[in-house]
Design a protein around this motif. Sequence first.
Motif, PDB file in Angstrom:
ATOM      1  N   SER A 147      37.996  36.150  47.183  1.00  0.00           N
ATOM      2  CA  SER A 147      39.303  36.657  46.771  1.00  0.00           C
ATOM      3  C   SER A 147      40.216  35.470  46.462  1.00  0.00           C
ATOM      4  CB  SER A 147      39.909  37.521  47.875  1.00  0.00           C
ATOM      5  OG  SER A 147      40.194  36.729  48.999  1.00  0.00           O
ATOM      6  N   TYR A 148      41.356  35.778  45.868  1.00  0.00           N
ATOM      7  CA  TYR A 148      42.310  34.721  45.549  1.00  0.00           C
ATOM      8  C   TYR A 148      42.751  33.988  46.814  1.00  0.00           C
ATOM      9  CZ  TYR A 148      46.602  32.416  44.180  1.00  0.00           C
ATOM     10  OH  TYR A 148      47.580  31.478  43.978  1.00  0.00           O
ATOM     11  N   ASP A 156      39.623  41.027  44.452  1.00  0.00           N
ATOM     12  CA  ASP A 156      40.969  41.435  44.824  1.00  0.00           C
ATOM     13  C   ASP A 156      41.109  42.936  44.647  1.00  0.00           C
ATOM     14  OD1 ASP A 156      42.082  39.002  45.631  1.00  0.00           O
ATOM     15  OD2 ASP A 156      42.449  38.389  43.561  1.00  0.00           O
TER      16      ASP A 156
END
Length: 164
Positions: free
Chosen positions: A123-124, A80
Amino acid sequence: MADEELTQEEGKKKGGMLKWIIILVVLIALGVGGYFGYTMFFAAPDEDATSEEMADAQAPLEDLEGQLVPLPVFLVNLADPLGRRYLKLGVEVEVRDADAQAALAKYEAKVKDTLLLLLSSKSYDGLSTMKAKVELKQEIADRLNQILGNGSVLRVYITEMVIQ
């Protein structure tokens, strides 16, 4: 006088027919637009077809029973922008036989390296949906099969997953 009456009757007939054609075209356009709007905005995504395709791809593997091998818990920073999120992932791998289990233990450093690089590249947003989690399981299985030999890993089970 008679010519004027004939001209007025033909004008009414043409106007009446033209009116019906325009109404028909408008109704067809509304129907097509309504169908398009429904399929694009209101209809549920076609997840059944995706799950059926995945089931067909793994059908030969489902017949096989393997041995479950737990891998160590992975704790990585996610990719992120601010770097404040991390992933804690516990995984168990179902391998075909004892030879694959021995190969998994033999190449433990390669397995850890590969999975750490894979997980830290996520990534999230890339892990938040169910589809993304299923894809992650498939990516892990593919990477492990590259290390251990094709077909050694039957399934991957996520036993623990924390994203914070």
